[in-house]
Design a protein around this motif. Structure first.
Motif, PDB file in Angstrom:
ATOM      1  N   MET A  49       0.831  -1.211   0.000  1.00  0.00           N
ATOM      2  CA  MET A  49       0.000   0.000   0.000  1.00  0.00           C
ATOM      3  C   MET A  49       0.865   1.260   0.000  1.00  0.00           C
ATOM      4  N   LYS A  50       1.918   1.241   0.784  1.00  0.00           N
ATOM      5  CA  LYS A  50       2.805   2.410   0.853  1.00  0.00           C
ATOM      6  C   LYS A  50       3.503   2.639  -0.485  1.00  0.00           C
ATOM      7  N   ALA A  51       3.960   1.553  -1.105  1.00  0.00           N
ATOM      8  CA  ALA A  51       4.640   1.688  -2.393  1.00  0.00           C
ATOM      9  C   ALA A  51       3.691   2.254  -3.452  1.00  0.00           C
ATOM     10  N   LEU A  52       2.453   1.792  -3.455  1.00  0.00           N
ATOM     11  CA  LEU A  52       1.478   2.290  -4.417  1.00  0.00           C
ATOM     12  C   LEU A  52       1.134   3.753  -4.157  1.00  0.00           C
ATOM     13  N   TYR A  53       1.121   4.128  -2.887  1.00  0.00           N
ATOM     14  CA  TYR A  53       0.874   5.540  -2.573  1.00  0.00           C
ATOM     15  C   TYR A  53       2.069   6.402  -2.977  1.00  0.00           C
ATOM     16  N   ASP A  54       3.267   5.915  -2.710  1.00  0.00           N
ATOM     17  CA  ASP A  54       4.466   6.681  -3.057  1.00  0.00           C
ATOM     18  C   ASP A  54       4.581   6.899  -4.565  1.00  0.00           C
ATOM     19  N   ASP A  55       4.229   5.868  -5.330  1.00  0.00           N
ATOM     20  CA  ASP A  55       4.358   5.976  -6.782  1.00  0.00           C
ATOM     21  C   ASP A  55       3.211   6.733  -7.431  1.00  0.00           C
ATOM     22  N   LEU A  56       1.977   6.502  -6.968  1.00  0.00           N
ATOM     23  CA  LEU A  56       0.810   7.006  -7.683  1.00  0.00           C
ATOM     24  C   LEU A  56      -0.213   7.712  -6.812  1.00  0.00           C
ATOM     25  N   GLY A  57       0.010   7.736  -5.487  1.00  0.00           N
ATOM     26  CA  GLY A  57      -0.952   8.365  -4.600  1.00  0.00           C
ATOM     27  C   GLY A  57      -2.256   7.610  -4.505  1.00  0.00           C
ATOM     28  N   LYS A  58      -2.227   6.288  -4.683  1.00  0.00           N
ATOM     29  CA  LYS A  58      -3.464   5.510  -4.645  1.00  0.00           C
ATOM     30  C   LYS A  58      -3.988   5.379  -3.223  1.00  0.00           C
ATOM     31  N   HIS A  59      -5.276   5.569  -3.069  1.00  0.00           N
ATOM     32  CA  HIS A  59      -5.939   5.351  -1.786  1.00  0.00           C
ATOM     33  C   HIS A  59      -5.895   3.853  -1.469  1.00  0.00           C
ATOM     34  N   PRO A  60      -5.752   3.474  -0.181  1.00  0.00           N
ATOM     35  CA  PRO A  60      -5.657   2.052   0.170  1.00  0.00           C
ATOM     36  C   PRO A  60      -6.822   1.197  -0.336  1.00  0.00           C
ATOM     37  N   VAL A  61      -8.033   1.757  -0.347  1.00  0.00           N
ATOM     38  CA  VAL A  61      -9.177   0.978  -0.835  1.00  0.00           C
ATOM     39  C   VAL A  61      -9.030   0.720  -2.330  1.00  0.00           C
ATOM     40  N   GLU A  62      -8.660   1.750  -3.082  1.00  0.00           N
ATOM     41  CA  GLU A  62      -8.429   1.588  -4.519  1.00  0.00           C
ATOM     42  C   GLU A  62      -7.285   0.612  -4.769  1.00  0.00           C
ATOM     43  N   ALA A  63      -6.237   0.725  -3.968  1.00  0.00           N
ATOM     44  CA  ALA A  63      -5.077  -0.154  -4.130  1.00  0.00           C
ATOM     45  C   ALA A  63      -5.453  -1.613  -3.891  1.00  0.00           C
ATOM     46  N   TYR A  64      -6.272  -1.862  -2.888  1.00  0.00           N
ATOM     47  CA  TYR A  64      -6.679  -3.247  -2.632  1.00  0.00           C
ATOM     48  C   TYR A  64      -7.597  -3.750  -3.735  1.00  0.00           C
ATOM     49  N   ARG A  65      -8.563  -2.914  -4.128  1.00  0.00           N
ATOM     50  CA  ARG A  65      -9.534  -3.342  -5.145  1.00  0.00           C
ATOM     51  C   ARG A  65      -8.856  -3.674  -6.470  1.00  0.00           C
ATOM     52  N   ASP A  66      -7.935  -2.802  -6.907  1.00  0.00           N
ATOM     53  CA  ASP A  66      -7.380  -2.909  -8.252  1.00  0.00           C
ATOM     54  C   ASP A  66      -6.068  -3.684  -8.327  1.00  0.00           C
ATOM     55  N   GLU A  67      -5.417  -3.921  -7.184  1.00  0.00           N
ATOM     56  CA  GLU A  67      -4.103  -4.556  -7.247  1.00  0.00           C
ATOM     57  C   GLU A  67      -4.017  -5.768  -6.308  1.00  0.00           C
ATOM     58  N   VAL A  68      -4.040  -5.535  -5.020  1.00  0.00           N
ATOM     59  CA  VAL A  68      -3.846  -6.620  -4.060  1.00  0.00           C
ATOM     60  C   VAL A  68      -4.950  -7.670  -4.180  1.00  0.00           C
ATOM     61  N   GLY A  69      -6.196  -7.226  -4.150  1.00  0.00           N
ATOM     62  CA  GLY A  69      -7.309  -8.159  -4.228  1.00  0.00           C
ATOM     63  C   GLY A  69      -7.330  -8.931  -5.533  1.00  0.00           C
ATOM     64  N   ALA A 291      -5.954   9.086  -7.499  1.00  0.00           N
ATOM     65  CA  ALA A 291      -4.508   8.956  -7.681  1.00  0.00           C
ATOM     66  C   ALA A 291      -3.989  10.181  -8.429  1.00  0.00           C
ATOM     67  N   ARG A 292      -2.690  10.396  -8.320  1.00  0.00           N
ATOM     68  CA  ARG A 292      -2.094  11.518  -9.044  1.00  0.00           C
ATOM     69  C   ARG A 292      -1.509  11.019 -10.366  1.00  0.00           C
ATOM     70  N   ILE A 293      -1.086  11.953 -11.193  1.00  0.00           N
ATOM     71  CA  ILE A 293      -0.413  11.611 -12.441  1.00  0.00           C
ATOM     72  C   ILE A 293       0.963  11.068 -12.092  1.00  0.00           C
ATOM     73  N   VAL A 294       1.416  10.050 -12.794  1.00  0.00           N
ATOM     74  CA  VAL A 294       2.583   9.287 -12.359  1.00  0.00           C
ATOM     75  C   VAL A 294       3.870  10.116 -12.305  1.00  0.00           C
ATOM     76  N   ASN A 295       4.074  11.017 -13.270  1.00  0.00           N
ATOM     77  CA  ASN A 295       5.304  11.815 -13.254  1.00  0.00           C
ATOM     78  C   ASN A 295       5.094  13.092 -14.075  1.00  0.00           C
ATOM     79  N   LYS A 296       6.111  13.937 -14.080  1.00  0.00           N
ATOM     80  CA  LYS A 296       6.006  15.243 -14.742  1.00  0.00           C
ATOM     81  C   LYS A 296       5.843  15.099 -16.246  1.00  0.00           C
ATOM     82  N   HIS A 297       6.507  14.109 -16.815  1.00  0.00           N
ATOM     83  CA  HIS A 297       6.391  13.907 -18.261  1.00  0.00           C
ATOM     84  C   HIS A 297       4.947  13.670 -18.669  1.00  0.00           C
ATOM     85  N   HIS A 298       4.252  12.794 -17.955  1.00  0.00           N
ATOM     86  CA  HIS A 298       2.858  12.505 -18.294  1.00  0.00           C
ATOM     87  C   HIS A 298       1.950  13.674 -17.933  1.00  0.00           C
TER      88      HIS A 298
END
Length: 484
Positions: A49-69, A291-298
């Motif tokens: 969850m922390k890694a997903l937040y650090d990279d993309l700012g994903k909320h824990p519920v979104e992170a579980y729904r779309d990735e972990v789960g 979530a936020r945009i992944v980086n400045k380029h995008h």
């Protein structure tokens, strides 16, 4: 760079040696690795969850729904079915081949490489891995360097929990990807953009390596003029949640643009504004539900899309940008120019163009005028329109009256067609993607039919011709001179 090349070559030599040892062909080994992957996730869910937040700012519920789960569900599905998948399947042979028996035996390709994407950096690395392990391959994972925290997590924890001689994680940027593509693989699985997909396919052609390409595309959503207010509200809610919920629109199967009738566009825009505020708050960047945009380029790429002078006037909602926090609020555009970049390139962000039509039936022609999408979504109760979409368009998938849920279904294949990719995975389809189905025939020494051998004569030619036209017993009766 020389040190990186040396480490890479050592890793590849080890996974090749491991595959040749035969240990990965054991079903018990495969199950143990899948269980180890479950343990990895369960023991380190907070770190994921922390890694997903650090990279993309994903909320824990979104992170579980779309990735972990998603990953846990897929592993359990594989564990429950792997014995059935790995078993040889009997094949019914024509009587002409009696008493031979046939079967199809799935076998692993060998050493495979998985290039994962940054938008779902955990799921897009581990979901294909489940299929590769289930099929008995050794695997190299190349995570996206644009999701550096998730890449570091995978590189650190996978060797601690799984067979480090059979499953490797190699980090790095474009130069490492290029080095990996120069190697000879038994299978390449790539998730990313069509532009990079072409590079991958070109490299694979050098060694005639089979490739699965999971690419993107401009996925349209057709919104018919529904008569029931409850249906309209549900449709708009699902579109809003599907467009801006998963990774702020940075999803290959996300809603890219909408097609609606002219008279219905104001209804959608009004309802969507209210639902956006309820889902993401009056000031979405402060609620941290997106979530936020992944980086400045995008971020700059998306900024250019809506600051195009030909496009800016079409914004009817949103449009504010926060460069410091890499955040773009949900933005709706009405009828931007069709030749503008926002309508010719995949958006991959929180911008939703709405294109109006005189009649919703025109949506089929509109979709067919563009490259084949990864997914088509259509909200309608009109069975004739459904039939027209299914019979007259081509896409990786079609979902009626919902968005993106097809990705979660292990019983359905997931993949593209044409420019949106090729190959498929999820559930048994993942197992098949990483397996070669070997045809096996068990022959017999009896009967021995002479006409199959030279020297040739007219009788043998007649016999062979009849052999292709008749079944085995017909030939036998012919030999015995018995008429049926």
């Amino acid at each position: 760079m020389e040190a990186k090349i040396e480490v890479l070559e050592e890793s590849l030599a080890e996974v090749r040696k491991t595959f040749r040892s035969g240990k990965t062909r054991s079903v018990s080994w495969r199950k143990n690795q899948l269980r180890a992957l479950i343990q990895l996730i369960n023991d380190n869910e907070d770190k994921v969850m922390k890694a997903l937040y650090d990279d993309l700012g994903k909320h824990p519920v979104e992170a579980y729904r779309d990735e972990v789960g998603v990953v846990l569900k897929s592993i359990n599905y594989a564990l429950n079915n792997i014995d059935k998948w790995t078993a040889a399947k009997k094949s019914s042979l024509p009587l002409l081949f009696f008493p031979a028996k046939g079967e199809v035996l799935p076998e692993p390709f060998g050493v495979v490489v998985i290039f994962s994407s940054w938008n779902f950096p955990i799921a897009m690395a581990l979901d294909p891995l489940i299929g590769a392990i289930s099929a008995g391959n050794t695997v190299v994972i190349k995570p996206s360097e644009q999701a550096s925290a998730c890449s570091a997590f995978l590189a650190h924890y996978i060797p601690l929990h799984m067979d480090s001689k059979a499953i490797k994680v190699i980090e790095g940027g474009a130069e490492i990807s290029e080095l990996l593509l120069q190697q000879k693989w038994d299978k390449i699985f790539f998730t990313g953009s069509p532009r990079v997909g072409r590079i991958v396919m070109t490299a694979a052609a050098r060694h005639l390596t089979p490739v699965t390409l999971e690419l993107g595309g401009k996925c349209p959503t057709i919104l018919d003029s529904l008569s029931d207010p409850r249906d309209i509200k549900v449709a708009v809610k699902r579109i809003v949640a599907g467009k801006w919920g998963p990774c702020s629109g940075q999803a290959c199967i996300g809603v890219d643009y909408m097609l609606v009738e002219e008279k219905f566009a104001p209804v959608f825009i009004e309802l969507a504004q209210g639902i956006i505020k309820r889902c993401f708050g009056e000031i979405p960047k402060e609620t941290k539900r997106m979530a936020r945009i992944v980086n400045k380029h995008h971020f700059e790429r998306l900024r250019n899309l809506i600051e195009d002078p030909l496009v800016a006037d079409s914004i009817v909602y949103g449009g504010s940008l926060d460069e410091e926090n890499l955040f773009i609020e949900p933005t709706i555009l009405l009828n931007p120019p069709l030749d503008a970049e926002i309508m010719t390139e995949e958006i991959f962000g929180p911008l939703l163009p709405i294109i109006t039509l005189r009649n919703i039936q025109e949506s089929v022609e509109f979709i067919n005028s563009r490259p084949k999408p990864l997914a088509i979504y259509a909200f309608t109760k009109n069975e004739a329109l459904k039939g027209k979409i299914l019979s007259e368009t081509s896409s990786g998938s079609v979902t009626f009256n919902d968005v993106m849920v097809q990705f979660l279904c292990d019983e359905l294949p997931f993949g593209g067609v044409g420019q949106s990719g090729f190959g498929r995975y999820h559930g048994k389809y993942s197992f098949e993607t990483f397996s070669h189905e070997k045809a096996v025939m068990h022959g017999s020494f009896f009967p021995e039919i002479g006409p199959r051998y030279p020297p040739w004569n007219d009788f043998k030619q007649k016999f062979i011709r009849l052999g292709y036209a008749l079944d085995y017993f017909g030939l036998l009766l012919l030999l015995l001179g018995i008429k049926r």
